[in-house]
Design an enzyme around this catalytic site. Sequence first.
Site, PDB file in Angstrom:
ATOM      1  CB  SER A  12     -11.224 -16.203   2.321  1.00 50.07           C
ATOM      2  OG  SER A  12     -10.625 -15.628   3.470  1.00 50.07           O
ATOM      3  CG  HIS A  37      -8.721 -14.615  -0.915  1.00 49.59           C
ATOM      4  ND1 HIS A  37      -8.423 -13.763  -1.948  1.00 49.59           N
ATOM      5  CD2 HIS A  37      -9.114 -13.826   0.113  1.00 49.59           C
ATOM      6  CE1 HIS A  37      -8.642 -12.518  -1.579  1.00 49.59           C
ATOM      7  NE2 HIS A  37      -9.056 -12.522  -0.338  1.00 49.59           N
ATOM      8  CG  ASP A  39      -8.936 -12.418   3.334  1.00 53.70           C
ATOM      9  OD1 ASP A  39      -9.893 -13.216   3.361  1.00 53.70           O
ATOM     10  OD2 ASP A  39      -8.768 -11.587   2.420  1.00 53.70           O
ATOM     11  CG  MET A  41      -7.081  -8.863   7.757  1.00 46.78           C
ATOM     12  SD  MET A  41      -8.615  -9.359   8.549  1.00 46.78           S
ATOM     13  CE  MET A  41      -9.558  -9.807   7.096  1.00 46.78           C
ATOM     14  CG  HIS A  70      -7.314  -9.077   0.129  1.00 50.94           C
ATOM     15  ND1 HIS A  70      -8.605  -9.196   0.577  1.00 50.94           N
ATOM     16  CD2 HIS A  70      -7.066  -7.742   0.083  1.00 50.94           C
ATOM     17  CE1 HIS A  70      -9.121  -8.002   0.764  1.00 50.94           C
ATOM     18  NE2 HIS A  70      -8.208  -7.101   0.479  1.00 50.94           N
ATOM     19  CG  MET A  72      -7.490  -6.240   3.602  1.00 50.28           C
ATOM     20  SD  MET A  72      -8.758  -7.340   4.223  1.00 50.28           S
ATOM     21  CE  MET A  72      -7.945  -8.923   3.945  1.00 50.28           C
ATOM     22  CG  MET A 141     -12.598  -5.172  -0.808  1.00 46.40           C
ATOM     23  SD  MET A 141     -12.163  -6.868  -0.453  1.00 46.40           S
ATOM     24  CE  MET A 141     -12.974  -7.093   1.132  1.00 46.40           C
ATOM     25  N   GLY A 146     -11.983  -6.649   6.761  1.00 44.65           N
ATOM     26  CA  GLY A 146     -11.573  -6.860   8.148  1.00 44.65           C
ATOM     27  C   GLY A 146     -12.126  -8.128   8.755  1.00 44.65           C
ATOM     28  CG  PHE A 147     -14.309  -8.428  10.964  1.00 46.56           C
ATOM     29  CD1 PHE A 147     -14.319  -7.036  10.800  1.00 46.56           C
ATOM     30  CD2 PHE A 147     -13.667  -8.968  12.076  1.00 46.56           C
ATOM     31  CE1 PHE A 147     -13.720  -6.201  11.739  1.00 46.56           C
ATOM     32  CE2 PHE A 147     -13.066  -8.137  13.024  1.00 46.56           C
ATOM     33  CZ  PHE A 147     -13.099  -6.747  12.860  1.00 46.56           C
ATOM     34  N   GLY A 148     -14.607 -11.953   8.129  1.00 48.52           N
ATOM     35  CA  GLY A 148     -15.407 -12.857   7.314  1.00 48.52           C
ATOM     36  C   GLY A 148     -16.834 -12.865   7.840  1.00 48.52           C
ATOM     37  N   GLY A 149     -17.720 -13.531   7.124  1.00 49.98           N
ATOM     38  CA  GLY A 149     -19.094 -13.735   7.597  1.00 49.98           C
ATOM     39  C   GLY A 149     -20.013 -12.530   7.494  1.00 49.98           C
ATOM     40  CG  ASP A 179     -12.457 -10.680  -0.721  1.00 47.63           C
ATOM     41  OD1 ASP A 179     -11.257 -10.443  -0.550  1.00 47.63           O
ATOM     42  OD2 ASP A 179     -13.157 -11.271   0.118  1.00 47.63           O
ATOM     43  N   GLY A 180     -16.188 -11.129  -0.528  1.00 39.71           N
ATOM     44  CA  GLY A 180     -16.985 -10.727   0.636  1.00 39.71           C
ATOM     45  C   GLY A 180     -18.453 -11.061   0.476  1.00 39.71           C
ATOM     46  N   GLY A 181     -18.948 -11.954   1.342  1.00 41.20           N
ATOM     47  CA  GLY A 181     -20.380 -12.262   1.331  1.00 41.20           C
ATOM     48  C   GLY A 181     -20.825 -13.087   0.140  1.00 41.20           C
ATOM     49  N   GLY A 201     -15.297 -17.277   2.035  1.00 40.43           N
ATOM     50  CA  GLY A 201     -14.683 -17.768   3.275  1.00 40.43           C
ATOM     51  C   GLY A 201     -15.686 -18.589   4.066  1.00 40.43           C
ATOM     52  CB  SER A 202     -18.344 -17.545   6.425  1.00 39.43           C
ATOM     53  OG  SER A 202     -18.921 -16.587   5.542  1.00 39.43           O
TER      54      SER A 202
END
Length: 223
Positions: A12, A37, A39, A41, A70, A72, A141, A146-149, A179-181, A201-202
Site C-alpha cells: 500500500s 495498492h 488507498d 481517502m 481501494h 474509502m 479489512m 483510515g490509517f496505516g501502521g 488489508d491492514g496490519g 503498507g508499513s
Amino acid sequence: MNPDRRYRIAPSILSADFARLGEEVRQVIEAGADWIHFDVMDNHYVPNLSFGPMVCKALRPHSRVPIDVHLMVQPVDALAQAFCRAGADLVSFHPDASPHVDRTLQIIQAEGKQAGLVFNPATSLDALDYVIDKVDLVLIMSVNPGFGGQSFIDSALRKIERARKLIDQTGRDIRLEVDGGIKTDNIRRVADAGADTFVAGSAIFGQPDYQAVIGAMRRELAA
Ligand code: DX5
Ligand code: ZN
C-alpha cells in the site's frame, strides 16, 4: 479453491514516501510486488485524506503491475469511474458507502476494470448475497480504515474463512484480499484462513530493504 491460485502481495503506497512516489512504486515492483495498492481517502468516509485520480494517472506509467484502488470515499460512483479512466486495473469500494452497490459494480465493469467490495471489521458479508456472482475481488479489512501502521484485528480471521467458503461455492475466480496490519509474522495465519492477496503498507515501506521483507513474506506463504 482454484489450485493454481498464486499468492499476491500488494504494497500500500499510503505508507510510501509521498515526495518520491514514482520511485517508490518502481522500487517496490523491482522488489517483487505483484500489485500496487492505492488507498484513496476523502476525509469524509474516513478521517484522513490521501490522493485522487490525478496521482493514479501520474503513477500509471511507473507501474507495470496492476493498480489496485481501494476507495474509502463517499459518494463512490464518480470517483470509481475517474480512477478507472486514470489507469486503475481493479477498483474496490465499501458497500455501505454506495446506496446502489450493483450499479456501482456495473460502472466499474463497464470501464473494463475489475470490481471489488470492501468489508470493515464490524461489517457483515451480507452485501455479497446478491452480487457475489458479479464481483472480481472481496477485500476484508483487518484494521478500521483510515490509517496505516495499525494492529491486525484477529476477528477478521473468522470473516476471511467465511468469505473463502462463499467464494469457493461460486466456483468463480474471485480474489480474496486482506488489508491492514499484515506483517511477516502473521501473513501465514491470514493465508491459512483463506486469503490469497495481501495488502501491506508499513510492513514494507517502513523497511530499508523492500526485497528482503517481500521475500520473507513469500517464504512464510510457501512454508
Ligand atoms: C487502511 C488502509 C490499509 C493500510 C495498510 O485504511 O486501507 O491499506 O494502508 O497499512 P498497514 O499495512 O500499515 O496496516
Ligand atoms: Zn487499503
